[in-house]
Structure formats: structure tokens, C-alpha cells
Design a protein around this motif. Structure first.
Motif, PDB file in Angstrom:
ATOM      1  N   MET A   1     -24.690  68.712  53.244  1.00 34.31           N
ATOM      2  CA  MET A   1     -25.445  69.904  53.625  1.00 34.31           C
ATOM      3  C   MET A   1     -26.031  69.731  55.010  1.00 34.31           C
ATOM      4  SD  MET A   1     -28.763  69.521  51.157  1.00 34.31           S
ATOM      5  CE  MET A   1     -29.736  68.021  51.183  1.00 34.31           C
ATOM      6  N   THR A   2     -26.533  70.830  55.595  1.00 32.85           N
ATOM      7  CA  THR A   2     -27.084  70.813  56.936  1.00 32.85           C
ATOM      8  C   THR A   2     -28.550  71.195  56.909  1.00 32.85           C
ATOM      9  OG1 THR A   2     -26.946  71.786  59.126  1.00 32.85           O
ATOM     10  CG2 THR A   2     -26.328  73.209  57.302  1.00 32.85           C
ATOM     11  N   ASP A   3     -29.345  70.696  57.882  1.00 29.27           N
ATOM     12  CA  ASP A   3     -30.776  70.999  57.904  1.00 29.27           C
ATOM     13  C   ASP A   3     -31.107  72.148  58.849  1.00 29.27           C
ATOM     14  OD1 ASP A   3     -30.289  69.826  60.297  1.00 29.27           O
ATOM     15  OD2 ASP A   3     -31.787  68.231  60.107  1.00 29.27           O
ATOM     16  N   THR A   4     -30.103  72.883  59.298  1.00 24.77           N
ATOM     17  CA  THR A   4     -30.338  74.018  60.184  1.00 24.77           C
ATOM     18  C   THR A   4     -31.094  75.113  59.440  1.00 24.77           C
ATOM     19  OG1 THR A   4     -28.287  73.542  61.333  1.00 24.77           O
ATOM     20  CG2 THR A   4     -29.234  75.714  61.677  1.00 24.77           C
ATOM     21  N   LYS A   5     -32.214  75.561  60.013  1.00 26.18           N
ATOM     22  CA  LYS A   5     -33.029  76.600  59.377  1.00 26.18           C
ATOM     23  C   LYS A   5     -32.598  77.972  59.888  1.00 26.18           C
ATOM     24  CE  LYS A   5     -35.586  73.498  57.351  1.00 26.18           C
ATOM     25  NZ  LYS A   5     -35.270  73.064  55.990  1.00 26.18           N
ATOM     26  N   ILE A   6     -31.852  78.675  59.101  1.00 26.48           N
ATOM     27  CA  ILE A   6     -31.387  80.018  59.443  1.00 26.48           C
ATOM     28  C   ILE A   6     -31.468  80.879  58.196  1.00 26.48           C
ATOM     29  CG2 ILE A   6     -29.852  79.391  61.350  1.00 26.48           C
ATOM     30  CD1 ILE A   6     -27.560  79.290  59.388  1.00 26.48           C
ATOM     31  N   THR A   7     -31.351  82.173  58.363  1.00 21.88           N
ATOM     32  CA  THR A   7     -31.386  83.085  57.222  1.00 21.88           C
ATOM     33  C   THR A   7     -29.963  83.384  56.757  1.00 21.88           C
ATOM     34  OG1 THR A   7     -31.235  85.108  58.540  1.00 21.88           O
ATOM     35  CG2 THR A   7     -33.441  84.163  58.218  1.00 21.88           C
ATOM     36  N   PRO A   8     -29.815  83.792  55.507  1.00 23.61           N
ATOM     37  CA  PRO A   8     -28.479  84.178  55.035  1.00 23.61           C
ATOM     38  C   PRO A   8     -27.857  85.284  55.875  1.00 23.61           C
ATOM     39  CG  PRO A   8     -29.918  83.814  53.164  1.00 23.61           C
ATOM     40  CD  PRO A   8     -30.795  83.735  54.387  1.00 23.61           C
ATOM     41  N   LYS A   9     -28.652  86.252  56.322  1.00 24.62           N
ATOM     42  CA  LYS A   9     -28.104  87.330  57.144  1.00 24.62           C
ATOM     43  C   LYS A   9     -27.558  86.776  58.459  1.00 24.62           C
ATOM     44  CE  LYS A   9     -29.168  91.999  58.867  1.00 24.62           C
ATOM     45  NZ  LYS A   9     -28.612  91.903  60.218  1.00 24.62           N
ATOM     46  N   GLN A  10     -28.284  85.862  59.090  1.00 23.84           N
ATOM     47  CA  GLN A  10     -27.801  85.245  60.329  1.00 23.84           C
ATOM     48  C   GLN A  10     -26.509  84.470  60.084  1.00 23.84           C
ATOM     49  OE1 GLN A  10     -31.424  83.043  61.166  1.00 23.84           O
ATOM     50  NE2 GLN A  10     -31.820  84.281  62.996  1.00 23.84           N
ATOM     51  N   PHE A  11     -26.471  83.748  58.979  1.00 24.78           N
ATOM     52  CA  PHE A  11     -25.276  82.964  58.651  1.00 24.78           C
ATOM     53  C   PHE A  11     -24.089  83.876  58.394  1.00 24.78           C
ATOM     54  CE2 PHE A  11     -22.341  80.872  55.776  1.00 24.78           C
ATOM     55  CZ  PHE A  11     -22.231  79.582  56.304  1.00 24.78           C
ATOM     56  N   ASP A  12     -24.278  84.887  57.566  1.00 26.55           N
ATOM     57  CA  ASP A  12     -23.171  85.770  57.205  1.00 26.55           C
ATOM     58  C   ASP A  12     -22.629  86.513  58.424  1.00 26.55           C
ATOM     59  OD1 ASP A  12     -23.726  84.894  54.688  1.00 26.55           O
ATOM     60  OD2 ASP A  12     -24.366  86.836  53.885  1.00 26.55           O
ATOM     61  N   GLU A  13     -23.530  86.970  59.301  1.00 21.36           N
ATOM     62  CA  GLU A  13     -23.079  87.688  60.494  1.00 21.36           C
ATOM     63  C   GLU A  13     -22.382  86.755  61.475  1.00 21.36           C
ATOM     64  OE1 GLU A  13     -26.493  89.779  61.944  1.00 21.36           O
ATOM     65  OE2 GLU A  13     -26.152  91.491  60.608  1.00 21.36           O
ATOM     66  N   ALA A  14     -22.867  85.528  61.608  1.00 20.00           N
ATOM     67  CA  ALA A  14     -22.197  84.561  62.478  1.00 20.00           C
ATOM     68  C   ALA A  14     -20.801  84.256  61.942  1.00 20.00           C
ATOM     69  CB  ALA A  14     -23.018  83.279  62.581  1.00 20.00           C
ATOM     70  N   ALA A  15     -20.693  84.097  60.635  1.00 16.48           N
ATOM     71  CA  ALA A  15     -19.388  83.831  60.028  1.00 16.48           C
ATOM     72  C   ALA A  15     -18.420  84.969  60.325  1.00 16.48           C
ATOM     73  CB  ALA A  15     -19.550  83.642  58.518  1.00 16.48           C
ATOM     74  N   TRP A  16     -18.888  86.198  60.176  1.00 15.71           N
ATOM     75  CA  TRP A  16     -18.025  87.359  60.445  1.00 15.71           C
ATOM     76  C   TRP A  16     -17.639  87.399  61.918  1.00 15.71           C
ATOM     77  CZ3 TRP A  16     -17.515  91.703  63.332  1.00 15.71           C
ATOM     78  CH2 TRP A  16     -16.643  92.685  62.862  1.00 15.71           C
ATOM     79  N   ASN A  17     -18.580  87.148  62.801  1.00 13.95           N
ATOM     80  CA  ASN A  17     -18.308  87.190  64.236  1.00 13.95           C
ATOM     81  C   ASN A  17     -17.354  86.097  64.693  1.00 13.95           C
ATOM     82  OD1 ASN A  17     -19.924  89.246  65.927  1.00 13.95           O
ATOM     83  ND2 ASN A  17     -21.456  88.532  64.461  1.00 13.95           N
ATOM     84  N   MET A  18     -17.192  85.062  63.903  1.00 11.53           N
ATOM     85  CA  MET A  18     -16.319  83.954  64.269  1.00 11.53           C
ATOM     86  C   MET A  18     -15.034  83.930  63.450  1.00 11.53           C
ATOM     87  SD  MET A  18     -19.260  81.043  64.777  1.00 11.53           S
ATOM     88  CE  MET A  18     -18.190  79.855  65.572  1.00 11.53           C
ATOM     89  N   GLY A  19     -14.860  84.931  62.595  1.00 11.32           N
ATOM     90  CA  GLY A  19     -13.636  84.982  61.804  1.00 11.32           C
ATOM     91  C   GLY A  19     -13.537  83.886  60.766  1.00 11.32           C
ATOM     92  N   LEU A  20     -14.672  83.292  60.409  1.00  8.49           N
ATOM     93  CA  LEU A  20     -14.729  82.330  59.307  1.00  8.49           C
ATOM     94  C   LEU A  20     -15.523  83.023  58.206  1.00  8.49           C
ATOM     95  CD1 LEU A  20     -15.459  79.029  61.267  1.00  8.49           C
ATOM     96  CD2 LEU A  20     -13.307  79.695  60.166  1.00  8.49           C
TER      97      LEU A  20
END
Length: 648
Positions: A1-20
């Protein structure tokens, strides 16, 4: 696991923006992304294995932090990157430096698309498209660029290298996009060679081979004219040269829908469109477009399967604007094969009113052209004007990589090119991002300080005039004989006709004279972006010609070591009209003799290059190293109710 503090919305949108395509449900509410809490979807499902899961999570988490979005592509930053390339001691150091330099040709811009302004039904349809259709659109486009691209992207993602993956996803594969013939991405298998002609044509095919087929078709059509029929040979050659087929042997065609590399993703697109069509409450015209287009992606027995969907698209009503299909061909072999692209977003009501008022000028513009250009017959708008829409849009597929359009004019594609059934769509957010992230920086270098106070809204007036002017003059679908000059001259024509129409817009009370003057300055800003590509790049063909002609006419002047627009007595509009007429005569001539018209355009370009003033040549050298376009990072806003209902 990672210790990066982010929100699920930030994670989900980053994933979409990167095609992952990953979703994170923070079950234990500790803001730490754990593999057990992450669910893959779309084409990431097969990639999200036990071996790769954490690497993918780390890439997405780094993207979610947004550090890369804050890097300013200043001249100083770019000089530092150039120095790193020169100072690199190893092959790997040089490759990484080339990768970072290649990314600096574009800047980052954030776009929040607010779908919550739409009725719930349209929000639901949009969310289905974002999560189920657009990922497949991206896959199709990547495979059109190179049939091995999905494998390359997966291999790069599996390394866990954030910078490499970010470059590959935004540049169309592991190769440098702007730094030609350079390899920007590290891969375990070494530097892959591109598949010649992307597998769409025989590997050995060149421009000469393609031209021979086009010449054979033209000769066959001329024979048919004398015999009063359409021969089987003409039909076969026309099918072979359809934008919507591939021909690996150069003799026989196969529908793009039947291409085994693309077919699985086209099936996903059709399924997603049909699901969106079932949402209760969406407008019947939008539903018809979804259903018609879904069926067209399943047709493999015709070389031109998309006409009905294009027609349905032009008359869609409601607040959600959706464009999806095989359209522009600039990045394909011989600039011929239509590439997959999509746009999704809410319309802007206020801007649409302005566009409709500008459209009212077109009949008068057409009449004036017919009066001043011998042999020109005005277009018939008795059935109404082509639709013109303004929206805040997501771009996906072809328009996301390399060139993010502020507007587009579709589906004007042979053999069905017909302005009366086309639609023009203007992307408000893309224009804002381009002005803030690209044009303003270029203008701060070149434009006289007294004319640097314009905004994206001022440039908006110029762009509305530009898009409106595409409906004036010879239909571009008839100017293919100009070959590489066809699109460049069409864009230059729209610039010049659009600017020439502004005094008319002032007279009709559509805009004020101050708005027209500021739009004239916006034209100069737009030239700088084209000139920044350099003297020998195709992007700048039209802008070189336009700038030189307006400079020679005194509409653009040198002032205290900078450039300024002459705002006296609509000088820019008058000079632009003369340039527009010359372009339109070349376009008209190309209908009968493409080779002669192309030669005339080529001579005009070479004459213009020689006539560029020394001061602008010096500026071009500075502009060439600056960003010319944008990478877009999206965030979306939907009502909580819609998100909750579709999550269940």
C-alpha cells in the motif's frame, strides 16, 4: 500500500485522466490506497494483476497529487531541459531528458466540466459515456496510431514509471511526439519501431502509391462522365479510398469496423451507447443518435457506414452535446484514414445565442462572395443553416493528443461532404485553456504592451467568426486536390472571412466596435501559435501566408520592437477580405485542376516565407521553444443523487 493522502475522487479522476481505469473505495477511511480497495474497469481489468496492482496504484496516486500540473513551461525551464539533453552522460539520461523536453511542447490546463447543470437524465447518460464509452474510444485511437500500442502502454504501466507512462499516454505511444525520430519511453523490449502505415495500408506503400489510386479514380470518374454512368471500377476505387476502410494489401478494402484490432472496443462503444440510450428522460434526438451510431459501428459490409448517424448528430437537441465517431484524418497515413474521436459536455446557452446571431450573416457573406468571385454559385441555405453549438467539452481519442481543438466543423467528410447537414461545435473550455496556457505567453513576447490586455472572451469573438466562416465559399470536401494545402487554406480562409465579417457584425448590433477591435488583436495572438511551429511545419502554413499579407497591407505593424494591430478604420477586416478572396479563388480552381491549384498555393507559401520581416524571424526562433498546445486534466461535477443512483 501507499501512504499518499488523497481522496477517492482525486484518485478516480487521475486514473481516468491517465487511462488506467481504477476506482478506489476508501473502506477504512484512512486516506491510504490499498489494493484490496481498488476495482479496475474497462481495459485495465486484465492489467490489474497481483504483480502490477501496486505499480498502477502508485502511478495513479502520483497523478492524483497533481504536482505535474504545476510545472510552468517558461523559456527558462525549457532552456534547462535543453541543457540536460546536451549534458546527458548515458543513453538513459538522454532518453529521460528527451522525454521531459518532448512534454514541454505543451502545457497543462485543468478543466472542470460541470454536468450538474444538466437535467438528471442527461447527467446519467454523460456518466455512462465517460465510464463505459470513452475508455474504448481511447483504445481505438491508440490502436489506429499503431496496432501494438495497447501492449506498449501496458508494458510501460507495468514498470511503475510515472513520467514514462504520463508521456506515452499523452503522446500516442512510446515515441516522442514533437522530437521526431527520438525514443522517449523506456521499455523492457527496447525501442519499438512503428508499424509502417499503422497497418492500414501495405508496409511498402508511399505517397506515390496512394496518389496512383487517387489518379486512377479520377480518370475512371472522367470516363464515366462521358459515358453517362457509374462503372464498377469507379465504385471499387471510391470504396478503396473511403476514409472508413483499411487496405493491408492496397487492392482490397475491409471496413474499419471489421478490423480485428478495433472490433472488441467498437463493440464496447456500441454497448455503452445503447445503455445511454435507455436512460429515461433524455431527448429523443439524442437517443436516436446513440442508437444509430451504435448500429453503424456494427456494419462491415459498406465502405461508408456512418452517414445516418452523422445526420442524426446534426439535429440533436437538449443540453448535452455528444460527438462520437471516425472523423479527422490528419494523423493517419497519407492524412486519409478517419480517426476515432469523441467530445462530451454541457452546452452554454449564452454563447449559443451569440453563435446564432453570427450565423445570420452567412447568406449576406455568400452573396458578396458570389458578386466578387466570377463563377461562384452561393450555397443553398433554403433548408436552414448548419447547427452551431457552444459547450464545455471533454475531448477523447484523436483530439486529446497533439492538438486540442477549440472548435470543429463536422461531419464534412467525403463522399458525403455537405455543409447543409454539418454542425459546428465550439469548445469554450478548450479556448480558455489555450489562451491562458499558450497564446497569452506567446503574446507577452511579441505583441506590443499596449495590446496585451485582451482576454479569452475577446479571442472568442474571433473564433466564432472563424467557425461561422467555414460555411462560406467552396465546400472543403471538394478541395482534396490541394492535398496538404487543403486543410491549411480552409483554416486560413475561415480566419480571413471571419475577420472580414466583423464590421458587418458591428453594423447588425451583434458586437460593438470595441469588441471587433479586440478580436482583431486576437487574430494576431492566434497567428503567433501557428508561427511558433516554425517556418517549415505544416501547422504554420496558413498563418505564415496570412501574417505576411496583413503585414504588407499595413494591417499589422512593427511598433517599438514589437508587433501591433492597426485599429484604424477596420484596416484588418479590409485586408483580410482581400486575402480571403485569393484563397477562395485557389479553392475554386482546385475543384477542376487540383495540381495547378496546389502549385499556386505552394508558390504563395514560399513567397510568404521569403517575405517574413527580420523582426518576426527573430521572434519565431524564440516562439519555437515555447508550448504550442495543452494537455488537459479533467475533473467532473455531477449531482450527488445521480452519482449515488448509478453507483448502486
Amino acid at each position: 500500500m501507499t501512504d499518499t493522502k488523497i481522496t477517492p475522487k482525486q484518485f478516480d479522476e487521475a486514473a481516468w485522466n491517465m487511462g488506467l481505469y481504477l476506482r478506489w473505495n476508501d473502506n477504512n477511511k484512512n486516506q491510504i490506497v490499498e489494493a484490496a480497495e481498488v476495482t479496475p474497469y474497462a481495459q485495465t481489468q486484465d492489467l490489474f494483476t497481483k504483480e502490477n496492482a501496486q505499480k498502477l496504484i502508485d502511478i495513479v496516486s502520483q497523478g492524483a497529487k497533481g504536482t505535474h500540473l504545476g510545472v510552468v513551461r517558461s523559456p527558462e525551464y525549457i532552456k534547462e531541459l535543453d541543457a540536460k539533453i546536451k549534458e546527458a552522460k548515458t543513453k538513459e539520461e538522454k532518453r529521460a531528458a528527451l522525454r521531459d523536453r518532448d512534454m514541454a511542447y505543451r502545457g497543462w490546463t485543468r478543466h472542470e466540466i460541470d454536468f450538474s447543470v444538466l437535467p438528471e437524465a442527461e447527467q446519467k447518460a454523460a456518466l455512462i459515456l465517460i465510464e463505459k464509452v470513452l475508455p474504448a474510444v481511447e483504445a481505438v485511437n491508440f490502436l489506429q496510431l499503431d496496432p501494438n500500442n495497447i501492449g506498449y502502454l501496458n508494458q510501460i504501466a507495468s514498470t511503475g514509471n510515472f513520467a514514462d507512462y504520463l508521456h506515452a499516454y499523452n503522446s500516442g505511444g512510446p515515441w516522442c511526439q514533437e522530437i521526431k525520430e527520438a525514443v522517449c519511453t523506456s521499455m523492457a523490449s527496447g525501442a519499438p519501431a512503428r508499424v509502417p502505415n499503422a497497418g492500414m495500408w501495405p508496409k511498402h506503400f508511399t505517397e506515390t502509391d496512394y496518389d496512383k489510386i487517387a489518379a486512377d479514380l479520377e480518370a475512371s470518374q472522367k470516363r464515366d462522365e462521358t459515358e453517362g454512368k457509374i462503372s464498377r471500377r469507379t465504385k471499387d476505387l471510391a470504396d478503396l479510398l473511403s476514409n472508413f476502410v483499411v487496405s493491408p494489401d492496397g487492392k482490397n478494402w475491409q471496413s474499419v469496423n471489421a478490423d480485428p484490432r478495433l472490433k472488441p472496443y467498437l463493440e464496447r462503444i456500441s454497448i455503452g451507447l445503447r445503455e445511454a440510450a435507455t436512460v429515461p428522460g433524455i431527448d429523443a434526438t439524442l437517443r436516436k443518435f446513440f442508437v444509430t451510431r451504435a448500429a453503424e459501428f456494427e456494419k462491415a459490409d459498406t465502405a461508408f457506414p456512418f452517414f445516418d448517424g452523422d445526420v442524426a448528430w446534426t439535429v440533436v437537441k437538449g443540453g448535452l452535446d455528444v460527438t462520437l465517431g471516425f472523423y479527422e484524418s490528419y494523423k493517419s497515413p497519407f492524412e486519409h484514414n478517419a480517426m476515432m474521436e469523441a467530445y462530451v459536455g454541457p452546452l452554454d446557452a449564452g454563447s449559443n445565442v451569440l453563435g446564432e446571431r453570427f450565423q445570420g450573416l452567412v447568406p449576406a457573406m455568400e452573396s458578396l462572395l458570389a458578386k466578387e468571385m466570377q463563377g461562384y454559385t452561393p450555397r443553398d441555405f433554403s433548408k436552414g443553416m448548419p447547427a452551431l453549438k457552444f459547450a464545455n467539452l471533454i475531448t477523447s481519442g484523436d483530439p486529446r493528443m497533439g492538438y486540442v481543438p477549440a472548435a470543429y466543423y463536422l461531419p464534412n467528410i467525403p463522399p458525403h461532404g455537405d455543409a447543409s447537414i454539418s454542425k459546428k461545435v465550439f469548445s469554450i473550455n478548450n479556448l480558455q485553456g489555450r489562451f491562458d496556457g499558450v497564446m497569452k505567453g506567446l503574446g507577452d513576447v511579441v505583441v506590443h504592451p499596449s495590446q496585451r490586455n485582451i482576454t479569452a472572451a475577446d479571442v472568442n469573438i474571433f473564433v466564432v467568426g472563424h467557425e461561422n466562416a467555414h460555411g462560406v465559399g467552396v465546400d472543403r470536401s471538394l478541395t482534396n486536390g490541394l492535398r496538404e494545402f487543403s486543410s491549411a487554406l480552409e483554416e486560413a480562409k475561415a480566419d480571413m472571412e471571419g475577420i472580414a465579417s466583423l464590421p458587418m457584425a458591428v453594423a447588425e448590433g451583434i458586437i460593438t466596435q470595441d469588441q471587433a477591435d479586440r478580436a482583431y488583436i486576437g487574430l494576431l495572438y492566434s497567428f503567433l501559435r501557428g508561427l511558433a511551429y516554425g517556418m517549415n511545419d505544416a501547422h504554420g502554413i496558413g498563418n505564415i501566408i496570412e501574417f505576411v499579407e496583413l503585414y504588407k497591407a499595413g494591417a499589422i505593424v512593427e511598433k517599438e520592437g514589437f508587433y501591433a494591430v492597426n485599429l484604424q478604420d477596420n484596416a484588418v477586416a479590409k485586408a483580410s477580405k482581400r486575402v480571403a478572396r485569393r484563397i477562395e479563388k485557389i479553392q475554386q480552381g482546385s475543384v477542376k485542376d487540383g495540381a495547378k491549384a496546389k502549385q499556386e498555393a505552394a508558390k504563395w507559401l514560399e513567397d510568404s516565407k521569403r517575405a517574413i520581416p527580420p523582426l518576426m524571424k527573430n521572434y519565431i526562433a524564440k516562439l519555437e521553444i515555447m508550448p504550442k498546445d495543452q494537455f488537459v486534466w479533467y475533473s467532473f461535477r455531477f449531482s450527488d443523487k445521480v452519482v449515488a443512483e448509478l453507483s448502486n
